[in-house]
Design a protein around this motif. Structure first.
Motif, PDB file in Angstrom:
ATOM      1  N   VAL A 218      -7.294  -6.786  -2.371  1.00  0.00           N
ATOM      2  CA  VAL A 218      -6.331  -5.996  -1.336  1.00  0.00           C
ATOM      3  C   VAL A 218      -5.803  -7.861  -0.365  1.00  0.00           C
ATOM      4  O   VAL A 218      -6.452  -7.973  -0.656  1.00  0.00           O
ATOM      5  CB  VAL A 218      -7.750  -5.339  -0.627  1.00  0.00           C
ATOM      6  N   VAL A 219      -4.993  -7.373  -0.239  1.00  0.00           N
ATOM      7  CA  VAL A 219      -3.914  -7.412   0.650  1.00  0.00           C
ATOM      8  C   VAL A 219      -3.409  -7.111   1.762  1.00  0.00           C
ATOM      9  O   VAL A 219      -2.843  -6.357   1.655  1.00  0.00           O
ATOM     10  CB  VAL A 219      -2.758  -8.253  -0.589  1.00  0.00           C
ATOM     11  N   SER A 220      -3.258  -7.733   3.461  1.00  0.00           N
ATOM     12  CA  SER A 220      -2.710  -7.656   4.056  1.00  0.00           C
ATOM     13  C   SER A 220      -1.670  -7.800   4.780  1.00  0.00           C
ATOM     14  O   SER A 220      -1.884  -9.359   4.655  1.00  0.00           O
ATOM     15  CB  SER A 220      -3.666  -7.373   5.450  1.00  0.00           C
TER      16      SER A 220
ATOM     17  N   VAL B  37      -0.763  -9.678  -5.570  1.00  0.00           N
ATOM     18  CA  VAL B  37      -1.501  -8.555  -5.824  1.00  0.00           C
ATOM     19  C   VAL B  37      -2.030  -9.366  -7.629  1.00  0.00           C
ATOM     20  O   VAL B  37      -2.848  -9.215  -7.464  1.00  0.00           O
ATOM     21  CB  VAL B  37      -0.880  -7.589  -5.769  1.00  0.00           C
ATOM     22  N   GLU B  38      -1.148  -9.068  -8.259  1.00  0.00           N
ATOM     23  CA  GLU B  38      -0.795  -9.666  -9.411  1.00  0.00           C
ATOM     24  C   GLU B  38      -1.610 -10.696 -10.057  1.00  0.00           C
ATOM     25  O   GLU B  38      -3.064 -10.888 -10.750  1.00  0.00           O
ATOM     26  CB  GLU B  38       0.586  -9.903 -10.070  1.00  0.00           C
TER      27      GLU B  38
ATOM     28  N   ILE C   3      -4.733  -3.109  -3.782  1.00  0.00           N
ATOM     29  CA  ILE C   3      -4.327  -2.065  -2.693  1.00  0.00           C
ATOM     30  C   ILE C   3      -4.193  -3.176  -1.629  1.00  0.00           C
ATOM     31  O   ILE C   3      -4.489  -4.088  -0.920  1.00  0.00           O
ATOM     32  CB  ILE C   3      -5.373  -1.485  -2.113  1.00  0.00           C
ATOM     33  N   ALA C   4      -2.820  -3.254  -1.206  1.00  0.00           N
ATOM     34  CA  ALA C   4      -1.707  -3.524  -0.395  1.00  0.00           C
ATOM     35  C   ALA C   4      -0.954  -3.158   0.773  1.00  0.00           C
ATOM     36  O   ALA C   4      -0.724  -1.712   0.504  1.00  0.00           O
ATOM     37  CB  ALA C   4      -0.421  -4.733  -1.122  1.00  0.00           C
ATOM     38  N   ALA C   5      -1.501  -3.530   2.160  1.00  0.00           N
ATOM     39  CA  ALA C   5      -0.707  -2.339   3.223  1.00  0.00           C
ATOM     40  C   ALA C   5       0.094  -3.077   3.583  1.00  0.00           C
ATOM     41  O   ALA C   5      -0.629  -4.826   4.299  1.00  0.00           O
ATOM     42  CB  ALA C   5      -1.974  -1.771   3.305  1.00  0.00           C
TER      43      ALA C   5
END
Length: 264
Positions: A143-145, A166-167, A175-177
């Motif tokens: 996950v990334v914010s 992400v990779e 999931i990135a938001a």
């Protein structure tokens, strides 16, 4: 009082919503997991913090991707207070990620976290990513914010860095938001949605526009997911009290329900 579970949304005219309530979080017999994820720009908690916590609790998220978390004096205390009021815990991020923050429920088994500072462009605000790898049931997800730049050139470069991050998490699901700071069709938004699923486009539910919260006209906040994630529904939860949504911060939240298969 805000209900514990969301009623069926009342779609905005442009929402393209599907009928029915958002799926509940669940761990399925084979270890697959349905999780709720929330993306929310909280404007450094400068608005009605109690309204903000009510909105978050009502959405019943397993993961919260926060943008513009407090970054200065006693920022850890402020982040912990918001998490406690929202019945969550701090996962990572905050000032050490230049603003992005991750919160999670106790369903999440945490493998690792990392805060990443991005290259600083002189005269512009420092940006960063809050990242983590967590498990729900037998599903493992990175996950990334993120909160991308107001400068178009820097924003496009940061979208590429977000995809690289992400990779690099090297997980079956991701999931990135983000507060993308531009609408769909812009260069940064297009780079993200060409590689990842734009969850609202994949399974629209509720409202679309996220900014400004008092009279939203632009969709600049989004949840993205890797191609293996099954997106069940995503959008602005329009069934919540308008006074809370407008008073909590200057953005509206984006709530998504996704299914992660066992083991990836």
């Amino acid at each position: 009082m805000v209900p514990d579970t969301l009623p069926p949304p009342q779609p905005l005219p442009d929402a393209g919503a599907v009928p029915g309530a958002l799926p509940e979080s669940a761990t399925e017999p084979d270890g697959s997991a349905v999780i709720r994820v929330l993306s929310y720009n909280v404007r450094s908690l400068r608005d009605d913090e109690e309204a903000l916590a009510r909105v978050i609790r009502a959405c019943a998220p397993d993961l919260v991707f926060v943008q513009e978390a407090p970054r200065f004096f006693r920022w850890r205390k402020h982040a912990a207070r918001l998490a406690a009021k929202s019945d969550l815990v701090v996962l990572g991020g905050g000032a050490t990620a230049a603003g992005p923050l991750l919160l999670c429920s106790l369903r999440a088994f945490v493998e690792r976290t990392e805060d990443v500072l991005l290259p600083l462009t002189p005269g512009l605000h420092r940006r960063g990513f809050a990242t983590a790898v967590v498990r729900f049931g037998a599903a493992r997800v990175g996950v990334v914010s993120a909160h991308l730049s107001l400068d178009a050139t820097e924003r496009a470069a940061q979208a590429d860095l977000l995809l690289e991050r992400v990779e690099a998490l090297d997980t079956p699901y991701a999931i990135a938001a983000a507060d993308v700071n531009e609408t769909p069709g812009g260069p940064a938004f297009t780079r993200l949605s060409d590689t990842l699923q734009d969850c609202w486009t994949a399974a629209p539910w509720g409202g679309a526009h996220t900014f400004p919260s008092t009279s939203p006209t632009r969709r600049i906040d989004a949840v993205f997911a890797s191609r293996g994630v099954e997106v069940l529904a995503c959008g602005v939860p329009t069934g919540l009290p308008t006074t809370d949504l407008r008073g909590a911060t200057d953005h509206l939240p984006v709530l998504a329900a996704v299914r992660l298969g066992a083991g990836g």
